[in-house]
Write a protein that holds these residues in place. Structure first.
Motif, mmCIF file in Angstrom:
data_model
loop_
_atom_site.group_PDB
_atom_site.id
_atom_site.type_symbol
_atom_site.label_atom_id
_atom_site.label_comp_id
_atom_site.label_asym_id
_atom_site.label_seq_id
_atom_site.Cartn_x
_atom_site.Cartn_y
_atom_site.Cartn_z
ATOM 1 N N ALA A 78 1.002 -0.818 0.435
ATOM 2 C CA ALA A 78 -0.163 0.024 -0.085
ATOM 3 C C ALA A 78 1.133 1.855 -0.030
ATOM 4 O O ALA A 78 0.836 1.863 0.665
ATOM 5 C CB ALA A 78 -0.271 -0.021 1.443
ATOM 6 N N ASN A 79 1.780 1.294 -1.382
ATOM 7 C CA ASN A 79 2.870 2.752 -1.101
ATOM 8 C C ASN A 79 1.999 3.902 -1.977
ATOM 9 O O ASN A 79 3.043 4.571 -2.509
ATOM 10 C CB ASN A 79 3.877 2.147 -1.932
ATOM 11 C CG ASN A 79 3.837 1.219 -3.331
ATOM 12 O OD1 ASN A 79 3.290 1.439 -3.535
ATOM 13 N ND2 ASN A 79 5.385 0.559 -3.176
ATOM 14 N N GLY A 80 1.017 3.387 -2.307
ATOM 15 C CA GLY A 80 0.456 4.641 -3.395
ATOM 16 C C GLY A 80 0.963 4.362 -5.027
ATOM 17 O O GLY A 80 0.380 4.960 -6.019
ATOM 18 N N GLN A 81 1.235 3.078 -4.781
ATOM 19 C CA GLN A 81 1.259 2.646 -7.030
ATOM 20 C C GLN A 81 0.792 1.676 -7.296
ATOM 21 O O GLN A 81 0.631 0.890 -6.460
ATOM 22 C CB GLN A 81 2.795 2.158 -7.072
ATOM 23 C CG GLN A 81 4.680 3.993 -6.338
ATOM 24 C CD GLN A 81 5.556 2.406 -6.784
ATOM 25 O OE1 GLN A 81 5.884 1.271 -6.796
ATOM 26 N NE2 GLN A 81 6.665 3.448 -7.666
ATOM 27 N N ILE A 136 -4.040 6.372 -4.088
ATOM 28 C CA ILE A 136 -2.973 6.124 -4.629
ATOM 29 C C ILE A 136 -2.701 7.620 -5.850
ATOM 30 O O ILE A 136 -3.204 8.358 -6.251
ATOM 31 C CB ILE A 136 -3.816 5.572 -6.179
ATOM 32 C CG1 ILE A 136 -4.034 3.566 -5.681
ATOM 33 C CG2 ILE A 136 -2.983 5.144 -7.494
ATOM 34 C CD1 ILE A 136 -2.975 2.726 -5.600
ATOM 35 N N THR A 137 -0.964 7.926 -5.640
ATOM 36 C CA THR A 137 -0.712 8.921 -5.994
ATOM 37 C C THR A 137 0.469 8.577 -7.361
ATOM 38 O O THR A 137 0.977 9.702 -8.323
ATOM 39 C CB THR A 137 0.149 9.443 -5.150
ATOM 40 O OG1 THR A 137 1.636 8.224 -5.040
ATOM 41 C CG2 THR A 137 -0.221 9.467 -3.690
ATOM 42 N N GLU A 138 -0.350 7.398 -7.941
ATOM 43 C CA GLU A 138 0.846 7.186 -9.115
ATOM 44 C C GLU A 138 0.707 5.630 -9.937
ATOM 45 O O GLU A 138 0.582 4.858 -9.397
ATOM 46 C CB GLU A 138 2.260 6.981 -8.658
ATOM 47 C CG GLU A 138 3.582 6.487 -9.998
ATOM 48 C CD GLU A 138 4.152 6.265 -10.412
ATOM 49 O OE1 GLU A 138 5.473 5.965 -11.371
ATOM 50 O OE2 GLU A 138 5.785 5.989 -9.171
ATOM 51 N N ILE A 139 -0.443 5.890 -10.977
ATOM 52 C CA ILE A 139 -0.635 4.881 -12.077
ATOM 53 C C ILE A 139 0.422 4.692 -12.598
ATOM 54 O O ILE A 139 0.780 5.873 -13.986
ATOM 55 C CB ILE A 139 -1.726 5.080 -12.525
ATOM 56 C CG1 ILE A 139 -2.921 5.398 -11.452
ATOM 57 C CG2 ILE A 139 -2.530 4.147 -13.859
ATOM 58 C CD1 ILE A 139 -4.390 5.226 -11.445
ATOM 59 N N GLY A 161 -9.940 10.450 -15.568
ATOM 60 C CA GLY A 161 -9.947 12.399 -15.640
ATOM 61 C C GLY A 161 -8.265 12.521 -14.513
ATOM 62 O O GLY A 161 -7.971 11.216 -14.900
ATOM 63 N N SER A 162 -8.695 13.848 -13.939
ATOM 64 C CA SER A 162 -7.166 14.640 -13.431
ATOM 65 C C SER A 162 -7.841 14.153 -12.165
ATOM 66 O O SER A 162 -7.936 15.108 -11.396
ATOM 67 C CB SER A 162 -7.082 15.759 -14.024
ATOM 68 O OG SER A 162 -8.732 16.863 -13.816
ATOM 69 N N ALA A 163 -7.451 12.516 -11.779
ATOM 70 C CA ALA A 163 -8.125 12.684 -9.937
ATOM 71 C C ALA A 163 -6.270 13.647 -9.427
ATOM 72 O O ALA A 163 -5.229 13.849 -9.833
ATOM 73 C CB ALA A 163 -7.436 11.381 -9.541
ATOM 74 N N ASP A 164 -6.867 14.243 -8.487
ATOM 75 C CA ASP A 164 -6.165 15.309 -7.208
ATOM 76 C C ASP A 164 -4.988 14.439 -7.149
ATOM 77 O O ASP A 164 -5.065 13.088 -6.358
ATOM 78 C CB ASP A 164 -6.691 15.643 -6.545
ATOM 79 C CG ASP A 164 -7.355 17.256 -6.613
ATOM 80 O OD1 ASP A 164 -7.477 17.225 -8.174
ATOM 81 O OD2 ASP A 164 -8.636 16.727 -5.591
ATOM 82 N N ASN A 165 -3.994 15.009 -7.014
ATOM 83 C CA ASN A 165 -2.174 14.400 -6.661
ATOM 84 C C ASN A 165 -2.570 13.150 -7.398
ATOM 85 O O ASN A 165 -1.894 12.360 -6.284
ATOM 86 C CB ASN A 165 -2.542 14.071 -5.094
ATOM 87 C CG ASN A 165 -2.788 15.289 -4.115
ATOM 88 O OD1 ASN A 165 -1.790 16.465 -5.343
ATOM 89 N ND2 ASN A 165 -3.051 15.759 -3.393
ATOM 90 N N VAL A 166 -2.621 12.544 -8.350
ATOM 91 C CA VAL A 166 -2.238 11.093 -9.041
ATOM 92 C C VAL A 166 -1.220 11.021 -9.845
ATOM 93 O O VAL A 166 -1.504 12.614 -11.325
ATOM 94 C CB VAL A 166 -3.497 10.427 -9.218
ATOM 95 C CG1 VAL A 166 -3.126 9.431 -10.442
ATOM 96 C CG2 VAL A 166 -3.849 9.911 -8.330
ATOM 97 N N VAL A 167 0.125 10.527 -10.908
ATOM 98 C CA VAL A 167 0.295 10.666 -11.255
ATOM 99 C C VAL A 167 0.008 9.899 -12.604
ATOM 100 O O VAL A 167 0.720 8.211 -11.953
ATOM 101 C CB VAL A 167 2.114 11.049 -11.576
ATOM 102 C CG1 VAL A 167 3.138 11.189 -12.308
ATOM 103 C CG2 VAL A 167 2.200 12.411 -10.515
#
Length: 199
Positions: A78-81, A136-139, A161-167
């Motif tokens: 669960a590291n945001g990736q 999630i912060t990076e896809i 779409g442009s999810a907040d803080n997602v790269v």
């Protein structure tokens, strides 16, 4: 030819990358084997078909009725990736190379007018909720570097779409045009994953 043998050959030949000649060789090997391999294989296939199902969260095959798979349950991942792949063989390839330690999402195919694969055929219905629920912060798109792969990637990005803080990133150097993950060696895959770029 015996109709039972002919049926067996035809079924085996329909498996990916086998064909008629391969189907004949495999069928003969199983039928002429004296060690009980045929029965063991038949039993393993029945067991897997009856007791394995896609994870309801990410699509990775897991024990039926067990809920989420090992990757989704692993808190260390669960590291945001979140890595988006076409199928389970891509997950196995990435796990073998040890280049990724986050979570996966199997979409189950690529958009293709020629093959009749449409957006509703892809496993993307819960992507937006996963992004929010799992923070999630990076896809990372680890899809084949083909026209179908790029089309699918752009479609998924438009749905999310442009999810907040997602790269959004994709694999970079090392993956040739037309390349498929399960044909790429570990060293090349490591370079590609380490050099992923924003999309």
């Amino acid at each position: 030819m015996n109709p039972k043998i002919e049926k067996l050959i035809k079924l085996i030949a329909k498996l990916p990358r086998v064909g008629n000649r391969g189907g004949q060789r495999i069928a003969l090997a199983l039928l002429q084997d004296k060690t009980g391999r045929g029965n063991a294989l038949a039993s393993a296939i029945i067991d897997a078909v009856e007791n394995v199902a896609p994870c309801p969260n990410c699509g990775v095959l897991t024990d039926r009725g067990a809920g989420n798979c090992e990757f989704c349950r692993d808190t260390a991942r669960a590291n945001g990736q979140l890595c988006i792949v076409r199928d389970l063989s891509d997950v196995w390839t990435l796990e073998k190379s040890s280049v990724f330690h986050g979570r996966y999402h199997i979409i189950g195919g690529l958009l293709s007018g020629a093959s009749g694969v449409l957006p509703q055929d892809l496993n993307i219905h819960n992507l937006s909720s996963r992004i929010a629920d799992e923070k999630i912060t990076e896809i990372i798109f680890a899809l084949p570097n083909t026209v179908e792969g790029k089309t699918t990637q752009h479609y998924i990005m438009s749905v999310i779409g442009s999810a907040d803080n997602v790269v959004f990133t994709e694999l970079a150097s090392g993956v040739p045009l037309g390349g498929e993950l399960d044909y790429i060696d570990d060293g090349t895959l490591t370079l590609a994953f380490g050099g992923r770029k924003s999309v």
